[in-house]
Design an enzyme around this catalytic site. Structure first.
Site, PDB file in Angstrom:
ATOM      1  N   ALA A   1     -50.879-102.795 -72.201  1.00 12.20           N
ATOM      2  CA  ALA A   1     -51.286-103.559 -71.018  1.00 12.20           C
ATOM      3  C   ALA A   1     -50.147-104.480 -70.583  1.00 12.20           C
ATOM      4  O   ALA A   1     -49.381-104.974 -71.405  1.00 12.20           O
ATOM      5  CB  ALA A   1     -52.536-104.378 -71.329  1.00 12.20           C
ATOM      6  N   THR A   2     -50.055-104.699 -69.290  1.00 10.89           N
ATOM      7  CA  THR A   2     -48.970-105.516 -68.740  1.00 10.89           C
ATOM      8  C   THR A   2     -49.192-106.997 -69.043  1.00 10.89           C
ATOM      9  O   THR A   2     -50.304-107.507 -68.937  1.00 10.89           O
ATOM     10  CB  THR A   2     -48.873-105.321 -67.218  1.00 10.89           C
ATOM     11  OG1 THR A   2     -48.790-103.927 -66.937  1.00 10.89           O
ATOM     12  CG2 THR A   2     -47.645-106.017 -66.651  1.00 10.89           C
ATOM     13  N   ALA A   3     -48.113-107.663 -69.415  1.00  8.17           N
ATOM     14  CA  ALA A   3     -48.120-109.120 -69.605  1.00  8.17           C
ATOM     15  C   ALA A   3     -46.920-109.686 -68.863  1.00  8.17           C
ATOM     16  O   ALA A   3     -45.835-109.099 -68.894  1.00  8.17           O
ATOM     17  CB  ALA A   3     -48.049-109.480 -71.079  1.00  8.17           C
TER      18      ALA A   3
ATOM     19  N   GLY B   1     -46.644-101.946 -66.745  1.00 12.62           N
ATOM     20  CA  GLY B   1     -46.315-102.333 -65.373  1.00 12.62           C
ATOM     21  C   GLY B   1     -45.027-103.116 -65.245  1.00 12.62           C
ATOM     22  O   GLY B   1     -44.791-103.769 -64.221  1.00 12.62           O
TER      23      GLY B   1
END
Length: 260
Positions: free
Chosen positions: A37-39, A169
């Site tokens: 997941a994007t951070a 992302g």
């Protein structure tokens, strides 16, 4: 006898370099981060912001139980991408190191010291047999004398950033930061930029699947934004995006008019 690819020996052994100088298991650990997941993290003069996508795969999951931003100390936080269990081990180690420093020296630990300790641990897991690299990257943010933001890599390398993204992302978010980041932005602008960059990497951004935390220069305290606060910022950001899209369309039509 089964055919064994030439690179298989380097592939299986963490301590052996391939002929072109690579450690394949470290590269695979990076792939785990790229699929995560994007951070994102954004630093400004007033503080630092972390924002993370929460991939909630079932409506039965309690969103509050799905934690992706972790408090390390009063003035330090970390956001993870990759294998969550690996990230949890790194976070617990960072918390331990922060408390050891506080008890030993009677002062809050400098963020750079904690980052180095974590990356030393990561590097050790690329060098010894019987272990594997951590399949997680951390964005570590904090405020000591000034706001700071670091990215830690599975190899043990670390870098300081003004704005950075990790996860699936990364490319989209980094392109937005390159275009929109300003050195003199306020904390509110930094929050909006972080949420905007994160939302652009998501199919259906909502306050439920976004987690945001801030640490301000004023009080040097970690704080997570409430769902209501995130929803307010997200609505403002999406409204600005819609206005920009309408403006772009109007500009396109005006160009068409010049042909008549």
């Amino acid at each position: 006898m089964a055919f064994v690819p030439p690179q298989a020996g380097y592939d299986r052994a963490i301590t052996v370099f391939s002929p072109d100088g690579r450690l394949f298991q470290v590269n695979y650990a990076r792939e785990a981060v790229k699929r995560g997941a994007t951070a994102v993290g954004v630093k400004c003069n007033e503080g630092v912001v972390l924002a993370v996508e929460k991939r909630i795969t079932s409506r039965l999951i309690e969103p509050e139980s799905y934690e992706k931003i972790f408090q390390i100390d009063d003035h330090i936080a970390a956001a993870s991408s990759g294998i969550i269990a690996d990230a949890r081990v790194l976070v617990n180690r960072a918390r331990l190191e922060a408390q050891i420093h506080r008890l030993t020296y009677g002062e809050p630990a400098p963020l750079a010291v904690i980052v180095k300790k974590i990356c030393d641990l990561k590097q050790m897991h690329t060098q010894y047999g019987g272990v594997r690299p951590f399949g997680a990257a951390l964005l570590m943010a904090g405020v000591n004398e000034k706001p700071e933001l670091y990215e830690t890599d599975p190899s043990g390398a670390y870098f300081a950033w003004k704005a950075v993204a990790i996860g699936s992302g990364r490319n989209t978010a980094m392109a937005i930061f390159e275009e929109k980041y300003k050195d003199d932005m306020s904390l509110e602008e930094a929050i909006k930029l972080a949420i905007f960059a994160l939302a652009k990497t998501m199919e259906k951004p909502s306050a439920e699947n976004i987690e945001v935390a801030i640490i301000t220069v004023k009080d040097k305290k970690f704080r997570k934004l409430s769902r209501e606060e995130i929803e307010k910022y997200l609505n403002e950001v999406m409204k600005e995006v819609e206005e920009e899209e309408v403006k772009e369309k109007e500009e396109d039509y005006s160009e068409l008019d010049s042909h008549y």
